[in-house]
Motif scaffolding. Structure first.
Motif, short mmCIF file in Angstrom:
data_model
loop_
_atom_site.label_atom_id
_atom_site.label_comp_id
_atom_site.label_asym_id
_atom_site.label_seq_id
_atom_site.Cartn_x
_atom_site.Cartn_y
_atom_site.Cartn_z
N GLY A 6 0.84 -1.20 0.00
CA GLY A 6 0.00 0.00 0.00
C GLY A 6 0.87 1.23 0.00
N GLU A 7 0.29 2.35 0.34
CA GLU A 7 1.06 3.58 0.43
C GLU A 7 0.49 4.47 1.52
OE1 GLU A 7 0.90 5.37 -3.44
OE2 GLU A 7 -0.89 6.53 -2.93
N HIS A 8 1.35 5.27 2.08
CA HIS A 8 0.96 6.24 3.09
C HIS A 8 1.07 7.65 2.52
CE1 HIS A 8 1.67 3.67 6.96
NE2 HIS A 8 0.42 3.61 6.54
N GLU A 9 0.06 8.44 2.77
CA GLU A 9 0.12 9.86 2.45
C GLU A 9 0.76 10.58 3.64
OE1 GLU A 9 -2.94 13.52 1.37
OE2 GLU A 9 -3.64 11.45 1.33
N TYR A 10 1.55 11.61 3.37
CA TYR A 10 2.22 12.36 4.43
C TYR A 10 1.52 13.70 4.64
CZ TYR A 10 5.96 9.01 4.98
OH TYR A 10 6.65 7.87 5.27
N TRP A 11 1.39 14.08 5.93
CA TRP A 11 0.69 15.30 6.30
C TRP A 11 1.61 16.21 7.10
CZ3 TRP A 11 -4.88 13.76 8.36
CH2 TRP A 11 -5.63 13.25 7.28
N LEU A 12 1.26 17.50 7.08
CA LEU A 12 1.98 18.50 7.87
C LEU A 12 1.47 18.49 9.30
CD1 LEU A 12 1.70 21.30 5.19
CD2 LEU A 12 3.86 20.27 5.93
N SER B 219 3.16 11.01 -1.13
CA SER B 219 2.86 9.65 -0.70
C SER B 219 4.08 8.77 -0.94
CB SER B 219 1.64 9.09 -1.43
OG SER B 219 1.88 9.04 -2.82
N LEU B 220 4.15 7.69 -0.17
CA LEU B 220 5.29 6.79 -0.25
C LEU B 220 4.77 5.36 -0.11
CD1 LEU B 220 8.40 7.16 -0.41
CD2 LEU B 220 8.44 6.84 2.07
N PRO B 221 5.17 4.47 -1.03
CA PRO B 221 4.72 3.08 -0.91
C PRO B 221 5.42 2.36 0.23
CG PRO B 221 6.24 3.30 -2.74
CD PRO B 221 5.99 4.69 -2.22
N TYR B 222 4.75 1.38 0.77
CA TYR B 222 5.36 0.52 1.80
C TYR B 222 5.07 -0.93 1.45
CZ TYR B 222 0.63 0.19 3.82
OH TYR B 222 -0.71 -0.02 4.01
N GLY B 223 5.85 -1.81 2.06
CA GLY B 223 5.65 -3.22 1.77
C GLY B 223 6.47 -4.11 2.67
N VAL B 224 6.69 -5.34 2.20
CA VAL B 224 7.41 -6.34 3.00
C VAL B 224 8.62 -6.83 2.23
CG1 VAL B 224 5.50 -7.14 4.43
CG2 VAL B 224 5.83 -8.12 2.16
N LEU B 225 9.61 -7.24 2.99
CA LEU B 225 10.84 -7.82 2.47
C LEU B 225 11.06 -9.15 3.16
CD1 LEU B 225 13.54 -7.32 0.82
CD2 LEU B 225 14.44 -6.35 2.95
N ALA C 86 -1.35 -10.19 5.29
CA ALA C 86 -0.89 -8.86 4.91
C ALA C 86 -1.35 -8.51 3.50
CB ALA C 86 0.62 -8.77 5.00
N ARG C 87 -1.45 -9.51 2.64
CA ARG C 87 -1.88 -9.26 1.26
C ARG C 87 -3.38 -9.03 1.15
NH1 ARG C 87 1.39 -14.33 0.34
NH2 ARG C 87 3.52 -13.62 -0.13
N THR C 88 -4.12 -9.36 2.18
CA THR C 88 -5.57 -9.20 2.15
C THR C 88 -6.01 -8.34 3.33
OG1 THR C 88 -5.84 -11.29 3.37
CG2 THR C 88 -5.98 -11.37 0.98
N PRO C 89 -5.64 -7.05 3.34
CA PRO C 89 -5.97 -6.17 4.47
C PRO C 89 -7.47 -5.97 4.58
CG PRO C 89 -5.16 -4.88 2.64
CD PRO C 89 -4.97 -6.31 2.26
N ARG C 90 -7.91 -5.63 5.81
CA ARG C 90 -9.33 -5.35 6.04
C ARG C 90 -9.50 -3.91 6.45
NH1 ARG C 90 -12.00 -9.89 9.74
NH2 ARG C 90 -10.15 -9.64 10.98
#
Length: 290
Positions: free
Chosen positions: A162-168, A263-269, A286-290
């Motif tokens: 997914g990705e997170h949006e960044y706020w001030l 925005s910045l994507p995030y994920g797993v390694l 994790a691949r099927t978030p609710r």
């Protein structure tokens, strides 16, 4: 040689001292010291130079780090292959998590996972340095790392979730325009509380540069969770992933979305070749978030 001696030895190595290791292990300092002394007697070598209150690895200690990590990896891997009577995973699962992702989605994911697999204990550690994520997997510190992307590792699997949006985020009482989202071009001339170089900071600095705004740090803190207390104390503003910004607003900070959005994507390694049943189960969730 006992397993706890190996664990204590690596804790001293990783935490760079007896006191910090004892604190991390939630043990008394003499307990850790005695275990290390006992291990040295059994091996017949000094593993550390004692310099004042400091601990520095000897050449023998440096040579033992790799085998010690392998011992713990083998034990964790053996435990993780176990399933209960219903065929569900059991054992322990080690993961490292970047701070913004701990707030969301990892906390919610772990809650769901524990309800489904109560016989798996999870050990979560902070991902302090995103550049070290690959080494954590390769050296066997954990099975899965939740991190901001991109991460480049040809021998490991990287999946975007997914990705997170960044706020001030501003201290209470800051004269901030009412517009929400707030154009970066209207960002008040307020110094920022920042962390050392990271993927998120790089993306933010690029956006600020495009808006002809400079990053003028008021404080550089090592840990992301320290940023909000500094902001609330009036040290400066900052830019946080939306889940952390929403927590900041609940504590009285002034928060604005950004225009244009950052925005910045995030994920797993992870290494698919060594995933345990518990690790595979967590990734499926994790691949099927609710």
């Amino acid at each position: 040689m006992e397993l706890h001696q190996v664990e204590y030895f690596l804790a001293v190595v990783d935490h760079k001292g007896i006191n910090a290791a004892a604190s991390a292990l939630q043990l008394a300092q003499p307990t850790v010291s005695q275990a290390i002394r006992g291990l040295e007697r059994e091996l017949g070598v000094d593993l550390f130079h004692r310099i004042g209150r400091g601990m520095v690895l000897t050449s023998a200690g440096q040579a033992f780090v790799g085998p010690a990590r392998q011992i713990l990896r083998d034990v964790v891997a053996a435990e993780a292959t176990m399933v209960d009577a219903a065929g569900l995973p059991r054992g322990r699962l080690d993961i490292h998590v970047a701070a913004p992702l701990a707030v969301h989605p990892v906390a919610q994911l772990v809650g769901r996972f524990r309800k489904r697999y109560p016989n798996v204990s999870l050990r979560l550690a902070d991902l302090r340095d995103e550049e070290g994520a690959v080494a954590l997997i390769r050296e066997g510190h954990c099975e899965i790392v939740f991190t901001n992307l991109p991460v480049h590792a040809s021998d490991l699997q990287v999946e975007e979730l997914g990705e997170h949006e960044y706020w001030l985020v501003f201290p209470p009482g800051t004269p901030v325009p009412e517009r929400d989202p707030l154009p970066l071009t209207e960002l008040p001339d307020l110094p920022l509380v920042i962390v050392p170089k990271s993927t998120g900071r790089t993306a933010i600095e690029k956006a600020l540069s495009a808006a002809r705004k400079r990053t003028r740090p008021s404080a550089i803190v090592q840990h992301r969770e320290s940023m909000l207390p500094f902001v609330l104390a009036g040290v400066g503003g900052t830019i946080l992933a939306r889940p952390m910004a929403e927590q900041a607003a609940a504590r009285g900070a002034l928060v604005r979305a950004i225009d244009p959005p950052i925005s910045l994507p995030y994920g797993v390694l992870y290494d698919p070749a060594v995933l345990s049943p518990a690790g595979r189960a967590l990734l499926r969730m994790a691949r099927t978030p609710r």
